[in-house]
Design a protein around this motif. Structure first.
Motif, PDB file in Angstrom:
ATOM      1  N   UNK A 189     -13.015 -32.164  -9.217  1.00  0.00           N
ATOM      2  CA  UNK A 189     -13.639 -31.143  -8.314  1.00  0.00           C
ATOM      3  C   UNK A 189     -13.786 -29.735  -8.592  1.00  0.00           C
ATOM      4  N   UNK A 190     -14.715 -29.072  -7.916  1.00  0.00           N
ATOM      5  CA  UNK A 190     -15.222 -28.038  -7.937  1.00  0.00           C
ATOM      6  C   UNK A 190     -15.348 -27.233  -6.748  1.00  0.00           C
ATOM      7  N   UNK A 191     -15.511 -25.658  -6.500  1.00  0.00           N
ATOM      8  CA  UNK A 191     -15.443 -25.196  -5.371  1.00  0.00           C
ATOM      9  C   UNK A 191     -16.790 -24.935  -4.832  1.00  0.00           C
ATOM     10  N   UNK A 192     -18.055 -25.023  -5.857  1.00  0.00           N
ATOM     11  CA  UNK A 192     -19.390 -24.819  -5.478  1.00  0.00           C
ATOM     12  C   UNK A 192     -20.282 -25.710  -6.229  1.00  0.00           C
ATOM     13  N   UNK A 193     -21.415 -25.985  -5.570  1.00  0.00           N
ATOM     14  CA  UNK A 193     -22.356 -27.013  -6.139  1.00  0.00           C
ATOM     15  C   UNK A 193     -23.018 -26.397  -7.355  1.00  0.00           C
ATOM     16  N   UNK A 194     -23.115 -25.224  -7.451  1.00  0.00           N
ATOM     17  CA  UNK A 194     -23.859 -24.782  -8.893  1.00  0.00           C
ATOM     18  C   UNK A 194     -22.950 -24.952  -9.892  1.00  0.00           C
ATOM     19  N   UNK A 195     -21.643 -24.710  -9.690  1.00  0.00           N
ATOM     20  CA  UNK A 195     -20.685 -25.068 -10.607  1.00  0.00           C
ATOM     21  C   UNK A 195     -20.452 -26.519 -11.180  1.00  0.00           C
ATOM     22  N   UNK A 196     -20.839 -27.257 -10.415  1.00  0.00           N
ATOM     23  CA  UNK A 196     -20.838 -28.647 -10.651  1.00  0.00           C
ATOM     24  C   UNK A 196     -22.039 -29.264 -11.607  1.00  0.00           C
ATOM     25  N   UNK A 197     -23.052 -28.645 -10.833  1.00  0.00           N
ATOM     26  CA  UNK A 197     -24.379 -28.999 -11.905  1.00  0.00           C
ATOM     27  C   UNK A 197     -24.219 -28.251 -13.304  1.00  0.00           C
ATOM     28  N   UNK A 198     -23.676 -27.292 -13.259  1.00  0.00           N
ATOM     29  CA  UNK A 198     -23.546 -26.600 -14.715  1.00  0.00           C
ATOM     30  C   UNK A 198     -22.361 -27.353 -15.700  1.00  0.00           C
ATOM     31  N   UNK A 199     -21.498 -27.763 -14.909  1.00  0.00           N
ATOM     32  CA  UNK A 199     -20.665 -28.536 -15.717  1.00  0.00           C
ATOM     33  C   UNK A 199     -21.338 -29.893 -16.226  1.00  0.00           C
ATOM     34  N   UNK A 200     -22.181 -30.419 -15.448  1.00  0.00           N
ATOM     35  CA  UNK A 200     -22.935 -31.681 -15.730  1.00  0.00           C
ATOM     36  C   UNK A 200     -23.802 -31.480 -16.891  1.00  0.00           C
ATOM     37  N   UNK A 201     -24.581 -30.541 -16.724  1.00  0.00           N
ATOM     38  CA  UNK A 201     -25.361 -29.970 -17.877  1.00  0.00           C
ATOM     39  C   UNK A 201     -24.764 -29.775 -19.175  1.00  0.00           C
ATOM     40  N   UNK A 202     -23.610 -29.437 -19.025  1.00  0.00           N
ATOM     41  CA  UNK A 202     -22.997 -29.179 -20.437  1.00  0.00           C
ATOM     42  C   UNK A 202     -22.049 -30.498 -20.933  1.00  0.00           C
ATOM     43  N   UNK A 203     -22.427 -31.427 -20.250  1.00  0.00           N
ATOM     44  CA  UNK A 203     -21.834 -32.772 -20.659  1.00  0.00           C
ATOM     45  C   UNK A 203     -20.480 -33.035 -20.481  1.00  0.00           C
ATOM     46  N   UNK A 204     -20.107 -32.326 -19.318  1.00  0.00           N
ATOM     47  CA  UNK A 204     -18.670 -32.530 -18.944  1.00  0.00           C
ATOM     48  C   UNK A 204     -18.398 -33.692 -17.871  1.00  0.00           C
ATOM     49  N   UNK A 205     -19.337 -34.487 -17.569  1.00  0.00           N
ATOM     50  CA  UNK A 205     -19.296 -35.441 -16.609  1.00  0.00           C
ATOM     51  C   UNK A 205     -20.346 -36.673 -16.914  1.00  0.00           C
ATOM     52  N   UNK A 206     -19.924 -37.613 -15.979  1.00  0.00           N
ATOM     53  CA  UNK A 206     -21.061 -38.749 -15.941  1.00  0.00           C
ATOM     54  C   UNK A 206     -21.801 -38.737 -15.044  1.00  0.00           C
ATOM     55  N   UNK A 207     -21.552 -38.218 -13.904  1.00  0.00           N
ATOM     56  CA  UNK A 207     -22.395 -38.072 -12.699  1.00  0.00           C
ATOM     57  C   UNK A 207     -21.807 -37.047 -11.964  1.00  0.00           C
ATOM     58  N   UNK A 208     -22.814 -36.580 -10.903  1.00  0.00           N
ATOM     59  CA  UNK A 208     -22.299 -35.550  -9.792  1.00  0.00           C
ATOM     60  C   UNK A 208     -23.329 -35.820  -8.567  1.00  0.00           C
ATOM     61  N   UNK A 209     -22.532 -35.240  -7.469  1.00  0.00           N
ATOM     62  CA  UNK A 209     -23.383 -35.139  -6.304  1.00  0.00           C
ATOM     63  C   UNK A 209     -23.351 -33.687  -6.067  1.00  0.00           C
TER      64      UNK A 209
END
Length: 273
Positions: A189-209
Motif C-alpha cells: 500500500x501507498x498513501x497517494x494514487x500518484x505514488x502507486x502509479x509511479x511505482x508500477x511504472x518503475x516495475x515494482x508491481x504486477x497491477x494497481x488500482x
C-alpha cells in the motif's frame, strides 16, 4: 428672390444634417465612454482580492490540476492561494483539530463525512474514475479484478487513509477475491494514487488500482471492462464553515465553475460532472 429662398433652404438642410450627424457621433462617443466605464467595475472586481488569501485542503492525487487552477485564479484576482496537499485522513485530522480553512477539495463525497460539522456547502466538480492498470507487457495476464489473485505484488492505496484504497477493497470484496488476495501477502500500500502509479511504472508491481488521471504514464496500460466501471466517484468542492473571507470564497466558488477551470480539469484527464 425665389432662387435666394431656394439657396437658403438648401443651406438650412445641410446645416440640419450636420447638427444631426454631430449628435449621432456624440451619442456614439458617449456610448463608448459609458461602455468603458461599465467595463471598469469588472476590472476593479478582478483586482479587489489583492491582499486577500484562501487556505485550501486538496487530495494529493489532484496536485497537478488543482495547482494550475489555483495559479490561474491568483493571476486573475491577485488572491494568495495557500494549498495543503495530503491524503484524506491527514486533511480530515487537520480540519477537525485546527477548525481552520476555507475549502476542502476531496477525492470523493465520502471523504467529507468525517468533517461534516465544518462543511457549509458542497458542489460536485468532476468525475473521479478508478481504473485497473498493469505494466505494458502485462506479464501476469491480468484482465479483470478477479485476476488480481495472480499478482505477486499488487499496489493499492491505503484503505484507512485514501479513497482509492477504500474503492480497491470494495471492488475486490464484491468480486469475491479480497480474502484470497489478502492471504497471499501480495498487497503493498501507498498513501497517494500518484505514488502507486509511479511505482508500477518503475516495475515494482504486477497491477494497481489508481485514479484514471494518474495512470497516464509511459509503460502502463489501463484495462477496459475490468470491473471497475461501477465505482466512479465525484470530486466535490466543499466550502468550510470556518472560512475567513466571504468575498474570496464566493469568487473562487464561481471560478471553479468557469470554463478556465473546467478546461484545466479535462486537460489532466478528468471528466466533467
Amino acid at each position: 428672390m425665389k432662387k435666394t429662398k431656394t439657396r437658403l433652404a438648401a443651406i438650412a438642410a445641410v446645416a440640419l444634417s450636420a447638427v444631426l450627424a454631430c449628435g449621432v457621433l456624440a451619442g456614439c462617443a458617449s456610448d463608448k465612454g459609458e461602455q468603458k466605464a461599465s467595463e471598469q467595475p469588472e476590472q476593479t472586481a478582478a483586482a479587489s482580492l489583492e491582499g486577500k488569501s484562501l487556505n485550501i485542503y486538496c487530495g494529493a492525487g489532484m496536485t497537478k490540476p488543482f495547482q494550475e487552477i489555483a495559479d490561474a485564479f491568483k493571476a486573475q484576482t491577485g488572491c494568495e492561494m495557500n494549498i495543503t496537499f495530503a491524503n484524506a485522513a491527514q486533511i480530515q485530522t487537520q480540519i477537525n483539530t485546527t477548525q481552520e480553512g476555507d475549502f476542502f477539495i476531496a477525492g470523493s463525497a465520502d471523504e467529507l463525512k468525517p468533517v461534516s460539522d465544518y462543511v457549509a456547502t458542497s458542489t460536485d466538480l468532476v468525475k473521479h474514475i478508478p481504473v485497473l492498470v498493469v505494466p505494458a507487457d502485462n506479464p501476469k495476464g491480468i484482465q479483470t479484478v478477479s485476476d488480481l489473485v495472480k499478482c505477486d505484488t499488487l499496489l493499492l492505496g491505503d484503505p484507512e487513509s485514501t479513497p482509492i484504497g477504500k474503492i480497491a477493497v470494495k471492488a475486490m470484496t464484491d468480486a469475491g477475491v479480497m480474502e484470497q488476495v489478502k492471504q497471499s501477502g501480495s498487497i503493498t500500500t501507498s498513501t497517494t494514487a500518484p505514488q502507486i502509479a509511479e511505482a508500477l511504472a518503475k516495475g515494482e508491481g504486477d497491477a494497481a488500482i489508481v485514479w484514471k488521471e494518474n495512470a497516464g504514464k509511459d509503460g502502463l496500460t489501463i484495462l477496459e471492462n475490468s470491473g471497475m466501471e461501477g465505482y466512479v466517484k465525484t470530486v466535490p468542492s466543499a466550502e468550510l464553515t470556518c472560512a475567513a473571507d466571504a468575498d474570496a470564497v464566493k469568487a473562487f466558488s464561481e471560478f471553479l465553475q468557469s470554463e478556465t477551470a473546467k478546461n484545466i480539469w479535462t486537460k489532466f484527464g478528468y471528466e466533467l460532472v
